[in-house]
Design a protein around this motif. Structure first.
Motif, PDB file in Angstrom:
ATOM      1  N   VAL A  14       1.534  -1.794 -26.315  1.00  0.00           N
ATOM      2  CA  VAL A  14       0.099  -0.785 -26.553  1.00  0.00           C
ATOM      3  C   VAL A  14      -0.985  -2.186 -26.647  1.00  0.00           C
ATOM      4  N   GLN A  15      -1.568  -1.693 -24.897  1.00  0.00           N
ATOM      5  CA  GLN A  15      -3.263  -2.886 -25.497  1.00  0.00           C
ATOM      6  C   GLN A  15      -4.702  -1.633 -24.987  1.00  0.00           C
ATOM      7  N   LEU A  16      -5.395  -2.803 -24.843  1.00  0.00           N
ATOM      8  CA  LEU A  16      -6.505  -2.162 -25.679  1.00  0.00           C
ATOM      9  C   LEU A  16      -7.057  -2.848 -25.115  1.00  0.00           C
ATOM     10  N   ALA A  17      -8.137  -2.367 -24.164  1.00  0.00           N
ATOM     11  CA  ALA A  17      -9.324  -3.032 -23.584  1.00  0.00           C
ATOM     12  C   ALA A  17     -10.600  -3.057 -23.756  1.00  0.00           C
ATOM     13  N   GLU A  18     -11.628  -3.397 -24.668  1.00  0.00           N
ATOM     14  CA  GLU A  18     -13.027  -2.914 -24.723  1.00  0.00           C
ATOM     15  C   GLU A  18     -14.021  -3.669 -23.831  1.00  0.00           C
ATOM     16  N   SER A  19     -15.226  -2.828 -24.194  1.00  0.00           N
ATOM     17  CA  SER A  19     -16.588  -3.179 -22.552  1.00  0.00           C
ATOM     18  C   SER A  19     -17.764  -2.646 -23.094  1.00  0.00           C
ATOM     19  N   GLY A  20     -18.286  -3.896 -22.862  1.00  0.00           N
ATOM     20  CA  GLY A  20     -20.299  -2.542 -22.927  1.00  0.00           C
ATOM     21  C   GLY A  20     -20.684  -3.397 -23.691  1.00  0.00           C
ATOM     22  N   GLY A  21     -19.908  -4.914 -24.105  1.00  0.00           N
ATOM     23  CA  GLY A  21     -21.687  -5.637 -25.255  1.00  0.00           C
ATOM     24  C   GLY A  21     -22.015  -6.357 -24.170  1.00  0.00           C
ATOM     25  N   GLY A  22     -23.324  -7.223 -25.030  1.00  0.00           N
ATOM     26  CA  GLY A  22     -24.097  -7.075 -24.496  1.00  0.00           C
ATOM     27  C   GLY A  22     -25.654  -7.287 -25.491  1.00  0.00           C
ATOM     28  N   LEU A  23     -26.561  -7.402 -24.531  1.00  0.00           N
ATOM     29  CA  LEU A  23     -27.926  -8.409 -25.642  1.00  0.00           C
ATOM     30  C   LEU A  23     -28.954  -7.199 -25.811  1.00  0.00           C
ATOM     31  N   VAL A  24     -29.005  -6.789 -26.097  1.00  0.00           N
ATOM     32  CA  VAL A  24     -29.870  -5.849 -27.021  1.00  0.00           C
ATOM     33  C   VAL A  24     -31.396  -6.002 -28.050  1.00  0.00           C
ATOM     34  N   GLN A  25     -32.353  -5.075 -27.708  1.00  0.00           N
ATOM     35  CA  GLN A  25     -33.141  -5.448 -28.843  1.00  0.00           C
ATOM     36  C   GLN A  25     -33.292  -5.598 -30.704  1.00  0.00           C
ATOM     37  N   PRO A  26     -32.676  -5.745 -31.542  1.00  0.00           N
ATOM     38  CA  PRO A  26     -33.510  -4.777 -32.708  1.00  0.00           C
ATOM     39  C   PRO A  26     -33.895  -3.487 -32.337  1.00  0.00           C
ATOM     40  N   GLY A  27     -33.076  -2.475 -33.064  1.00  0.00           N
ATOM     41  CA  GLY A  27     -33.698  -1.019 -32.896  1.00  0.00           C
ATOM     42  C   GLY A  27     -32.901  -0.243 -31.583  1.00  0.00           C
ATOM     43  N   GLY A  28     -32.224  -0.857 -30.547  1.00  0.00           N
ATOM     44  CA  GLY A  28     -31.907  -0.524 -29.472  1.00  0.00           C
ATOM     45  C   GLY A  28     -30.519   0.009 -29.324  1.00  0.00           C
ATOM     46  N   SER A  29     -29.752   0.204 -28.909  1.00  0.00           N
ATOM     47  CA  SER A  29     -28.387   0.684 -28.829  1.00  0.00           C
ATOM     48  C   SER A  29     -27.598   0.523 -28.134  1.00  0.00           C
ATOM     49  N   LEU A  30     -25.975   0.610 -27.835  1.00  0.00           N
ATOM     50  CA  LEU A  30     -25.279  -0.128 -27.286  1.00  0.00           C
ATOM     51  C   LEU A  30     -24.177   0.956 -27.566  1.00  0.00           C
ATOM     52  N   ARG A  31     -23.554   1.084 -26.039  1.00  0.00           N
ATOM     53  CA  ARG A  31     -21.937   1.994 -25.775  1.00  0.00           C
ATOM     54  C   ARG A  31     -20.990   1.125 -25.952  1.00  0.00           C
ATOM     55  N   LEU A  32     -20.063   0.917 -27.097  1.00  0.00           N
ATOM     56  CA  LEU A  32     -19.003   0.498 -26.538  1.00  0.00           C
ATOM     57  C   LEU A  32     -17.706   1.347 -26.188  1.00  0.00           C
ATOM     58  N   SER A  33     -16.271   0.387 -25.607  1.00  0.00           N
ATOM     59  CA  SER A  33     -15.665   1.539 -24.933  1.00  0.00           C
ATOM     60  C   SER A  33     -14.097   0.540 -25.607  1.00  0.00           C
ATOM     61  N   CYS A  34     -13.282   1.118 -25.543  1.00  0.00           N
ATOM     62  CA  CYS A  34     -11.974   0.814 -25.627  1.00  0.00           C
ATOM     63  C   CYS A  34     -10.799   1.849 -25.312  1.00  0.00           C
ATOM     64  N   VAL A  35     -10.349   1.522 -24.054  1.00  0.00           N
ATOM     65  CA  VAL A  35      -9.504   2.019 -23.284  1.00  0.00           C
ATOM     66  C   VAL A  35      -7.619   1.304 -23.117  1.00  0.00           C
ATOM     67  N   GLY A  36      -7.420   2.511 -23.741  1.00  0.00           N
ATOM     68  CA  GLY A  36      -6.045   2.177 -24.506  1.00  0.00           C
ATOM     69  C   GLY A  36      -4.739   2.421 -23.093  1.00  0.00           C
ATOM     70  N   SER A  37      -4.010   1.425 -23.214  1.00  0.00           N
ATOM     71  CA  SER A  37      -3.075   1.714 -21.559  1.00  0.00           C
ATOM     72  C   SER A  37      -1.510   1.843 -22.750  1.00  0.00           C
ATOM     73  N   SER A  38      -0.895   2.512 -22.702  1.00  0.00           N
ATOM     74  CA  SER A  38       0.516   2.904 -22.746  1.00  0.00           C
ATOM     75  C   SER A  38       1.060   3.049 -24.018  1.00  0.00           C
ATOM     76  N   PHE A  39       0.051   3.833 -24.315  1.00  0.00           N
ATOM     77  CA  PHE A  39       0.370   4.645 -25.235  1.00  0.00           C
ATOM     78  C   PHE A  39      -0.647   5.877 -26.124  1.00  0.00           C
ATOM     79  N   THR A  40      -0.833   6.966 -26.543  1.00  0.00           N
ATOM     80  CA  THR A  40      -2.116   8.386 -26.428  1.00  0.00           C
ATOM     81  C   THR A  40      -2.652   7.871 -27.378  1.00  0.00           C
ATOM     82  N   VAL A  41      -4.183   7.912 -27.117  1.00  0.00           N
ATOM     83  CA  VAL A  41      -4.966   6.978 -28.167  1.00  0.00           C
ATOM     84  C   VAL A  41      -5.184   8.541 -29.123  1.00  0.00           C
ATOM     85  N   SER A  42      -5.187   9.743 -28.899  1.00  0.00           N
ATOM     86  CA  SER A  42      -5.062  10.863 -29.299  1.00  0.00           C
ATOM     87  C   SER A  42      -3.512  10.757 -30.842  1.00  0.00           C
TER      88      SER A  42
END
Length: 125
Positions: free
Chosen positions: A2-30
């Motif tokens: 089971v492997q997980l790979a995150e992405s989407g982090g970064g710099l944002v101002q207070p009040g702002g938004s970000l969306r993080l993603s995590c892709v699963g490999s070798s398993f079914t997330v559901s």
């Protein structure tokens, strides 16, 4: 396996938004409990959001409730964390985590069986 790979982090101002993603490999997330943890500087690890294996329920820490949303796209085998109205105290390394059915990490009773390597979220003006 089971492997997980995150992405989407970064710099944002207070009040702002970000969306993080995590892709699963070798398993079914559901078929897994999936969660997001964070570790801020000088702070203990905190589970901020979790979704049960069938996706019918999700849970949030009080610190992020109403601002963050956890979801997953089963077709893409990907977990997401939508973060809105970000605050400086949200600054942390964010980790995707997973556990198979039978180990409810949303309850806090079990440790995740798999972790991603993390993605950094910085909230600063």
């Amino acid at each position: 396996e089971v492997q997980l790979a995150e992405s989407g982090g970064g710099l944002v101002q207070p009040g702002g938004s970000l969306r993080l993603s995590c892709v699963g490999s070798s398993f079914t997330v559901s078929e897994y409990y999936m969660s997001w943890f964070r570790q801020g500087p000088g702070k203990a690890r905190e589970e901020v959001a979790c979704i049960i294996w069938h996706g019918g329920y999700s849970y949030y820490s009080d610190s992020v409730k109403g601002r963050f949303t956890i979801s997953r796209d089963n077709a893409e085998n990907t977990l997401y964390l939508q973060m809105n109205r970000l605050k400086p105290e949200d600054m942390a390394m964010y980790y995707c985590a997973a556990s198979p059915r039978g180990y409810d990490i949303c309850s806090g009773r079990f440790e995740p069986s798999a972790w991603g390597q993390g993605t950094q979220v910085t909230v600063s003006s």
